[in-house]
Design a protein around this motif. Sequence first.
Motif, mmCIF file in Angstrom:
data_model
loop_
_atom_site.group_PDB
_atom_site.id
_atom_site.type_symbol
_atom_site.label_atom_id
_atom_site.label_comp_id
_atom_site.label_asym_id
_atom_site.label_seq_id
_atom_site.Cartn_x
_atom_site.Cartn_y
_atom_site.Cartn_z
ATOM 1 N N VAL A 111 84.373 -16.743 45.428
ATOM 2 C CA VAL A 111 84.701 -16.931 46.841
ATOM 3 C C VAL A 111 85.402 -18.273 47.061
ATOM 4 O O VAL A 111 85.135 -19.244 46.357
ATOM 5 C CB VAL A 111 83.417 -16.814 47.703
ATOM 6 N N ARG A 112 86.299 -18.263 48.032
ATOM 7 C CA ARG A 112 87.008 -19.482 48.419
ATOM 8 C C ARG A 112 86.170 -20.297 49.394
ATOM 9 O O ARG A 112 85.311 -19.775 50.080
ATOM 10 C CB ARG A 112 88.329 -19.129 49.128
ATOM 11 N N GLY A 113 86.486 -21.568 49.483
ATOM 12 C CA GLY A 113 85.820 -22.446 50.422
ATOM 13 C C GLY A 113 86.646 -23.694 50.623
ATOM 14 O O GLY A 113 87.823 -23.735 50.248
ATOM 15 N N LEU A 114 86.044 -24.705 51.227
ATOM 16 C CA LEU A 114 86.714 -25.986 51.447
ATOM 17 C C LEU A 114 85.842 -27.107 50.906
ATOM 18 O O LEU A 114 84.619 -27.077 51.056
ATOM 19 C CB LEU A 114 86.957 -26.232 52.945
ATOM 20 N N TYR A 115 86.493 -28.084 50.307
ATOM 21 C CA TYR A 115 85.811 -29.308 49.890
ATOM 22 C C TYR A 115 86.165 -30.405 50.885
ATOM 23 O O TYR A 115 87.345 -30.716 51.086
ATOM 24 C CB TYR A 115 86.220 -29.726 48.477
ATOM 25 N N LEU A 116 85.160 -30.973 51.508
ATOM 26 C CA LEU A 116 85.327 -32.053 52.474
ATOM 27 C C LEU A 116 85.316 -33.375 51.720
ATOM 28 O O LEU A 116 84.296 -33.787 51.190
ATOM 29 C CB LEU A 116 84.201 -32.007 53.510
ATOM 30 N N SER A 117 86.451 -34.034 51.677
ATOM 31 C CA SER A 117 86.563 -35.315 50.983
ATOM 32 C C SER A 117 86.048 -36.452 51.845
ATOM 33 O O SER A 117 85.315 -37.311 51.371
ATOM 34 C CB SER A 117 88.029 -35.555 50.601
ATOM 35 N N ASP A 118 86.448 -36.478 53.101
ATOM 36 C CA ASP A 118 86.036 -37.532 54.040
ATOM 37 C C ASP A 118 85.691 -36.931 55.386
ATOM 38 O O ASP A 118 86.380 -36.024 55.860
ATOM 39 C CB ASP A 118 87.186 -38.510 54.321
ATOM 40 N N LEU A 119 84.662 -37.475 55.995
ATOM 41 C CA LEU A 119 84.357 -37.221 57.407
ATOM 42 C C LEU A 119 83.947 -38.559 57.977
ATOM 43 O O LEU A 119 83.046 -39.213 57.448
ATOM 44 C CB LEU A 119 83.217 -36.211 57.581
ATOM 45 N N SER A 136 82.723 -27.913 62.702
ATOM 46 C CA SER A 136 82.890 -26.543 63.202
ATOM 47 C C SER A 136 84.315 -26.062 62.974
ATOM 48 O O SER A 136 84.543 -24.907 62.604
ATOM 49 C CB SER A 136 82.553 -26.467 64.692
ATOM 50 N N GLU A 137 85.271 -26.948 63.203
ATOM 51 C CA GLU A 137 86.679 -26.605 62.964
ATOM 52 C C GLU A 137 86.919 -26.289 61.494
ATOM 53 O O GLU A 137 87.628 -25.337 61.160
ATOM 54 C CB GLU A 137 87.587 -27.753 63.417
ATOM 55 N N LEU A 138 86.322 -27.079 60.602
ATOM 56 C CA LEU A 138 86.480 -26.817 59.167
ATOM 57 C C LEU A 138 85.908 -25.449 58.796
ATOM 58 O O LEU A 138 86.539 -24.694 58.035
ATOM 59 C CB LEU A 138 85.784 -27.900 58.346
ATOM 60 N N ALA A 139 84.728 -25.133 59.301
ATOM 61 C CA ALA A 139 84.121 -23.834 59.001
ATOM 62 C C ALA A 139 85.002 -22.703 59.524
ATOM 63 O O ALA A 139 85.216 -21.694 58.832
ATOM 64 C CB ALA A 139 82.718 -23.752 59.602
ATOM 65 N N ASP A 145 90.746 -18.366 56.459
ATOM 66 C CA ASP A 145 91.456 -18.272 55.184
ATOM 67 C C ASP A 145 90.687 -17.410 54.176
ATOM 68 O O ASP A 145 91.002 -17.401 52.999
ATOM 69 C CB ASP A 145 91.666 -19.689 54.630
ATOM 70 N N GLY A 146 89.651 -16.709 54.636
ATOM 71 C CA GLY A 146 88.881 -15.838 53.773
ATOM 72 C C GLY A 146 87.780 -16.548 53.011
ATOM 73 O O GLY A 146 87.183 -15.972 52.094
ATOM 74 N N GLY A 147 87.490 -17.778 53.379
ATOM 75 C CA GLY A 147 86.472 -18.556 52.677
ATOM 76 C C GLY A 147 85.085 -18.361 53.253
ATOM 77 O O GLY A 147 84.921 -17.815 54.345
ATOM 78 N N ALA A 148 84.092 -18.864 52.491
ATOM 79 C CA ALA A 148 82.707 -18.641 52.903
ATOM 80 C C ALA A 148 81.817 -19.864 52.742
ATOM 81 O O ALA A 148 80.611 -19.754 52.926
ATOM 82 C CB ALA A 148 82.127 -17.485 52.101
ATOM 83 N N PHE A 149 82.354 -21.026 52.399
ATOM 84 C CA PHE A 149 81.492 -22.191 52.246
ATOM 85 C C PHE A 149 82.265 -23.494 52.428
ATOM 86 O O PHE A 149 83.479 -23.545 52.269
ATOM 87 C CB PHE A 149 80.800 -22.206 50.870
ATOM 88 N N LEU A 150 81.521 -24.524 52.793
ATOM 89 C CA LEU A 150 82.003 -25.903 52.803
ATOM 90 C C LEU A 150 81.098 -26.671 51.851
ATOM 91 O O LEU A 150 79.906 -26.408 51.783
ATOM 92 C CB LEU A 150 81.867 -26.542 54.186
ATOM 93 N N TRP A 151 81.666 -27.618 51.138
ATOM 94 C CA TRP A 151 80.813 -28.486 50.335
ATOM 95 C C TRP A 151 81.375 -29.891 50.341
ATOM 96 O O TRP A 151 82.558 -30.107 50.581
ATOM 97 C CB TRP A 151 80.575 -27.932 48.944
ATOM 98 N N TRP A 152 80.477 -30.867 50.101
ATOM 99 C CA TRP A 152 80.843 -32.270 50.137
ATOM 100 C C TRP A 152 79.769 -33.068 49.431
ATOM 101 O O TRP A 152 78.738 -32.531 49.037
ATOM 102 C CB TRP A 152 81.022 -32.746 51.577
ATOM 103 N N ILE A 153 80.013 -34.338 49.293
ATOM 104 C CA ILE A 153 79.067 -35.256 48.664
ATOM 105 C C ILE A 153 78.675 -36.303 49.695
ATOM 106 O O ILE A 153 79.525 -36.805 50.427
ATOM 107 C CB ILE A 153 79.711 -35.938 47.441
ATOM 108 N N VAL A 154 77.391 -36.623 49.745
ATOM 109 C CA VAL A 154 76.905 -37.700 50.612
ATOM 110 C C VAL A 154 76.531 -38.863 49.709
ATOM 111 O O VAL A 154 75.805 -38.690 48.737
ATOM 112 C CB VAL A 154 75.668 -37.263 51.430
ATOM 113 N N MET A 155 77.050 -40.041 50.038
ATOM 114 C CA MET A 155 76.743 -41.220 49.232
ATOM 115 C C MET A 155 75.280 -41.602 49.414
ATOM 116 O O MET A 155 74.734 -41.499 50.514
ATOM 117 C CB MET A 155 77.646 -42.395 49.636
ATOM 118 N N PRO A 156 74.629 -42.052 48.322
ATOM 119 C CA PRO A 156 73.231 -42.490 48.441
ATOM 120 C C PRO A 156 73.093 -43.621 49.460
ATOM 121 O O PRO A 156 74.012 -44.414 49.658
ATOM 122 C CB PRO A 156 72.901 -43.006 47.034
#
Length: 195
Positions: A111-119, A136-139, A145-156
Motif C-alpha cells: 500500500v502507498r502512503g506518505l512520509y512526513l518529514s517535517d511538521l 488532516s490535509e495530509l491524510a 492518491d490511493g494511500g492508506a497511511f502516514l508515518w513519521w519520526i518523533v525526536m526523543p
Amino acid sequence: MAMGRARLFDRGARLLQGLPFRSERRRSQQSAITEVGVRIREAEPRDCAIVAEMANDLARFTGVGDGGMTAHRVERDLIGGEGLTLIVGEMQGMACGYALYTIAYDTAHGVRGLYLSDLFVDGPARRLGVGQSLMSELAWRCRQDGGAFLWWIVMPGNPEAEAFYTSLGAASDPPKAMAVHGGAFDALIQRRRDY
C-alpha cells in the motif's frame, strides 16, 4: 536561542493581532479552509523566507541542526524540487505552520502512503488547530492518491509532539530510526564499486 524565541513571539503577536506579515497575502484558489479558520495550501515562492525561519526554528528546537535553511534553499529544494511537497497552514493570511512530505510505500502490506518529514507550527499559533489541519490535509491527500497511511519520526525528548500525535490516534511502532550523514556518509560513498 533567546533571540529565536523573541522572533517567534513577535511573529506570533502579529499573527494573533491580525496585522499583515511581511506583505499582504492573497488567497490561493488551491487551498482548503478548515472549520477553525486555518487555510491549508501549497507553498509558493512568497512563503520561502517564513518557511526557512520555521525550519530553522524546528532544527534548533529538536537539536538536530543549527538552522541552515534559507529562502533560496526552500524555493530550490522544497518548492522546486522533485519528490517533495510543501504545504503551509495560514491564519488571517499569514503562514504560521508547514508540513513537508514525500510518497512512501509499505511492501509488507502493498500500500502507498506518505512520509512526513517535517511538521512545524509557530509557538503562538499552537493549539489553535493548525497542526491538526495540516495532518488532516495530509491524510486526505494520501487517500486521494490511493494511500492508506502516514508515518513519521518523533525526536526523543519532545513529549508535546508525542502527545499531539497520540491525540490524532497515532500509535508508536518499535522500529528505530537510523541515518548515515557527515563523515560516515562520505565513507559509504567511498565503498561504492563501479559496476
